[in-house]
Write a protein that holds these residues in place. Structure first.
Motif, PDB file in Angstrom:
ATOM      1  N   ALA A  37      10.494  51.836  17.471  1.00 16.31           N
ATOM      2  CA  ALA A  37       9.035  51.955  17.923  1.00 16.31           C
ATOM      3  C   ALA A  37       8.362  52.912  17.036  1.00 16.31           C
ATOM      4  CB  ALA A  37       9.256  52.642  19.392  1.00 16.31           C
ATOM      5  N   TYR A  83       8.770  54.638  23.802  1.00 11.92           N
ATOM      6  CA  TYR A  83       8.951  54.203  25.276  1.00 11.92           C
ATOM      7  C   TYR A  83      10.065  55.416  25.701  1.00 11.92           C
ATOM      8  CZ  TYR A  83      12.481  52.290  28.829  1.00 11.92           C
ATOM      9  OH  TYR A  83      13.539  51.862  29.750  1.00 11.92           O
ATOM     10  N   LYS A 138      10.630  55.833  32.879  1.00 16.50           N
ATOM     11  CA  LYS A 138      10.290  54.516  33.592  1.00 16.50           C
ATOM     12  C   LYS A 138       9.496  54.787  34.761  1.00 16.50           C
ATOM     13  CE  LYS A 138      15.243  53.820  32.260  1.00 16.50           C
ATOM     14  NZ  LYS A 138      15.907  52.784  31.527  1.00 16.50           N
ATOM     15  N   SER A 156      21.049  48.399  21.109  1.00 14.91           N
ATOM     16  CA  SER A 156      20.803  47.849  22.588  1.00 14.91           C
ATOM     17  C   SER A 156      19.662  46.774  22.544  1.00 14.91           C
ATOM     18  CB  SER A 156      20.824  48.863  23.483  1.00 14.91           C
ATOM     19  OG  SER A 156      19.657  49.512  23.635  1.00 14.91           O
ATOM     20  N   SER A 195      17.931  46.183  28.647  1.00 16.25           N
ATOM     21  CA  SER A 195      17.845  47.489  27.801  1.00 16.25           C
ATOM     22  C   SER A 195      16.308  47.274  27.684  1.00 16.25           C
ATOM     23  CB  SER A 195      18.583  47.671  26.597  1.00 16.25           C
ATOM     24  OG  SER A 195      18.561  48.728  26.064  1.00 16.25           O
ATOM     25  N   GLY A 196      15.341  48.375  28.002  1.00 13.46           N
ATOM     26  CA  GLY A 196      13.912  48.120  28.099  1.00 13.46           C
ATOM     27  C   GLY A 196      13.550  47.643  26.500  1.00 13.46           C
ATOM     28  N   SER A 197      14.155  48.414  25.484  1.00 17.17           N
ATOM     29  CA  SER A 197      13.447  48.325  24.164  1.00 17.17           C
ATOM     30  C   SER A 197      13.887  46.700  23.782  1.00 17.17           C
ATOM     31  CB  SER A 197      13.963  49.114  23.091  1.00 17.17           C
ATOM     32  OG  SER A 197      15.464  49.316  23.270  1.00 17.17           O
ATOM     33  N   ARG A 202      11.238  43.931  23.314  1.00 18.71           N
ATOM     34  CA  ARG A 202      10.359  44.129  21.872  1.00 18.71           C
ATOM     35  C   ARG A 202      11.229  43.224  21.036  1.00 18.71           C
ATOM     36  NH1 ARG A 202       9.618  50.268  22.749  1.00 18.71           N
ATOM     37  NH2 ARG A 202      11.453  49.977  20.970  1.00 18.71           N
ATOM     38  N   SER A 223      20.256  56.787  26.160  1.00 16.95           N
ATOM     39  CA  SER A 223      19.013  56.911  26.219  1.00 16.95           C
ATOM     40  C   SER A 223      18.399  56.904  27.686  1.00 16.95           C
ATOM     41  CB  SER A 223      18.240  55.578  25.820  1.00 16.95           C
ATOM     42  OG  SER A 223      18.582  55.488  24.332  1.00 16.95           O
ATOM     43  N   THR A 224      18.956  55.962  28.649  1.00 16.80           N
ATOM     44  CA  THR A 224      18.860  55.816  30.022  1.00 16.80           C
ATOM     45  C   THR A 224      18.768  57.391  30.730  1.00 16.80           C
ATOM     46  OG1 THR A 224      19.570  53.598  29.992  1.00 16.80           O
ATOM     47  CG2 THR A 224      19.040  54.574  32.152  1.00 16.80           C
TER      48      THR A 224
HETATM   49  C1  2P0 Z   1      11.994  53.483  21.951  1.00 13.58           C
HETATM   50  N1  2P0 Z   1      13.944  54.331  22.793  1.00 13.58           N
HETATM   51  O1  2P0 Z   1      10.618  52.971  22.350  1.00 13.58           O
HETATM   52  C2  2P0 Z   1      12.708  54.545  22.678  1.00 13.58           C
HETATM   53  C3  2P0 Z   1      12.362  55.592  21.755  1.00 13.58           C
HETATM   54  C4  2P0 Z   1      14.714  55.582  22.343  1.00 13.58           C
HETATM   55  C5  2P0 Z   1      13.865  56.471  21.923  1.00 13.58           C
HETATM   56  O2  2P0 Z   1      13.975  52.559  23.860  1.00 13.58           O
HETATM   57  O3  2P0 Z   1      17.293  52.684  29.471  1.00 13.58           O
HETATM   58  O4  2P0 Z   1      18.008  51.618  25.171  1.00 13.58           O
HETATM   59  O5  2P0 Z   1      18.052  50.712  28.400  1.00 13.58           O
HETATM   60  O6  2P0 Z   1      15.681  50.772  28.902  1.00 13.58           O
HETATM   61  O7  2P0 Z   1      15.671  50.699  25.611  1.00 13.58           O
HETATM   62  C6  2P0 Z   1      16.043  53.232  23.938  1.00 13.58           C
HETATM   63  O8  2P0 Z   1      16.148  53.188  25.169  1.00 13.58           O
HETATM   64  O9  2P0 Z   1      16.753  52.278  27.085  1.00 13.58           O
HETATM   65  C7  2P0 Z   1      14.642  53.307  23.526  1.00 13.58           C
HETATM   66  P1  2P0 Z   1      17.037  51.668  28.667  1.00 13.58           P
HETATM   67  P2  2P0 Z   1      16.618  51.684  25.798  1.00 13.58           P
HETATM   68  O10 2P0 Z   1      12.509  52.561  21.238  1.00 13.58           O
END
Ligand code: 2P0
Length: 338
Positions: free
Chosen positions: A18, A22, A25, A113, A145-147, A150, A199-200
């Motif tokens: 990113a 992100y 939540k 993830s 997993s949110g990311s 993308r 991260s969560t």
């Molecule tokens: C991102 N990260 O935008 C941010 C920046 C880490 C720091 O997305 O809780 O594994 O499974 O949705 O997607 C890493 O978090 O978290 C992340 P969950 P995810 O890339």
């Protein structure tokens, strides 16, 4: 031994980094973000996942080793959701075998993830022969997993927070393909082991305890507006400034949590200093960091050589990534005979 009517499919997906982050939540159960984000999908790092829909028992093999922990629970939960999305919803999900491998460090803040759940939903959709719409796959990846929402898309991807309570308008959307702009992302590998705080958990803790969290959220939408315009206009100076600012503000919100979430190691600051010194000497480069100590450096393709030399000269381990394509099936789904 696969069961009768078993079907296997293999997919690959690249991680994404990113540029606007992100972190937080608005709905934890659906993984709906509090901040919009904008990312770049990156090759050649990739996750390769094979799903066999109809095995003897549920089994998740992670980089060659059977996993029975939290990761496999989340993977099987995603398969349950795929089964519930099927036309035959109501029928129990058959036992499944999932084999997944990364060719880069897992859970070290390198978005494993993201590529993992993106490859999983594409392979599961083919193995289960569900043929789900793209928006449904994007929502399933996001819930894993949110990311990951993308990483389904190649190139430059925006993930809006959306307005709908069910999250149907909150998933990754490509704003420009991988070949739109030939930038480089240098990965400075400071530590390759799993991160100390997931991260969560880190996000939830920051939301609950950081007085800086509201300020972080308040600035995020404008960052994405700036970053989108910079990507579409191929303006690296503008994109780089937003990228570094977004990462530092996100980390500031974590560092202000109680107790602090501090992912950085001494080499993290060393890498930041090399990048800042490069800028001072006229080489445009900007740093970003995720939920881990590793540093990623955004730069022009033509400047990557000199930057790699300087980072390695400071004793750092560096790899060069390029814009990557979308998650995709590697081979058509094949019926597996018992
Ligand atoms: C991102 N990260 O935008 C941010 C920046 C880490 C720091 O997305 O809780 O594994 O499974 O949705 O997607 C890493 O978090 O978290 C992340 P969950 P995810 O890339």
């Amino acid at each position: 031994m696969p069961a009768d009517n078993a079907c296997s499919a293999t997919a690959i997906a690249h991680p994404n980094i990113a540029l606007c982050k992100y972190w937080g939540k608005r709905d934890a159960a659906l993984n709906l973000p509090s901040t919009p984000s904008l990312s770049l999908t990156l090759a050649p790092f990739r996750t390769r996942t094979t799903v066999t829909w109809g095995a003897e028992t549920d089994c998740v093999v992670f980089n060659g080793v059977e996993n029975t922990g939290e990761e496999s629970r989340k993977i099987l939960l995603t398969l349950d959701r795929v089964a519930r999305s099927m036309a035959t919803a109501g029928a129990p999900r058959p036992p499944c075998r999932v084999e997944t491998e990364n060719d880069f460090p897992t859970a070290a803040g390198l978005a494993s993830s993201a590529s993992g759940f993106a490859a999983l939903v594409v392979a599961a959709d083919a193995a289960a022969r569900t043929r789900l719409p793209d928006a449904t796959l994007a929502a399933l990846a996001r819930q894993g997993s949110g990311s990951a929402t993308r990483s389904l898309q190649g190139g430059w991807v925006e993930w809006p927070i959306g307005e709908r309570p069910d999250g149907a308008d909150s998933h990754g959307r490509q704003i420009a393909a991988a070949d739109h702009w030939d930038v480089r992302m240098l990965v400075v590998l400071v530590r390759s082991g799993p991160k100390e705080i997931g991260s969560t958990e880190g996000m939830n803790h920051t939301m609950r305890t950081s007085p800086y969290y509201p300020a972080w959220v308040a600035g995020a939408a404008e960052d994405v507006v700036q970053a989108r315009a910079a990507v579409l206009g191929r303006d690296l100076e503008r994109l780089g400034r937003v990228t570094e600012r977004s990462a530092l503000r996100m980390h500031a919100s974590m560092i202000a949590a109680d107790p602090a979430v501090l992912y950085w190691k001494p080499e993290t600051l060393l890498a930041l200093e090399v990048v800042r010194a490069a800028r001072r000497s006229g080489v445009p480069a900007w740093a970003t960091m995720d939920a881990g100590p590793n540093v990623k450096v955004l730069c022009e393709a033509a400047d990557s050589g000199v930057l790699v030399e300087r980072l390695r000269g400071a004793g750092l381990d560096v790899q060069v990534l390029v814009p990557g394509g979308p998650a995709r099936l590697l081979e058509p789904a094949t019926a597996t005979s018992p």
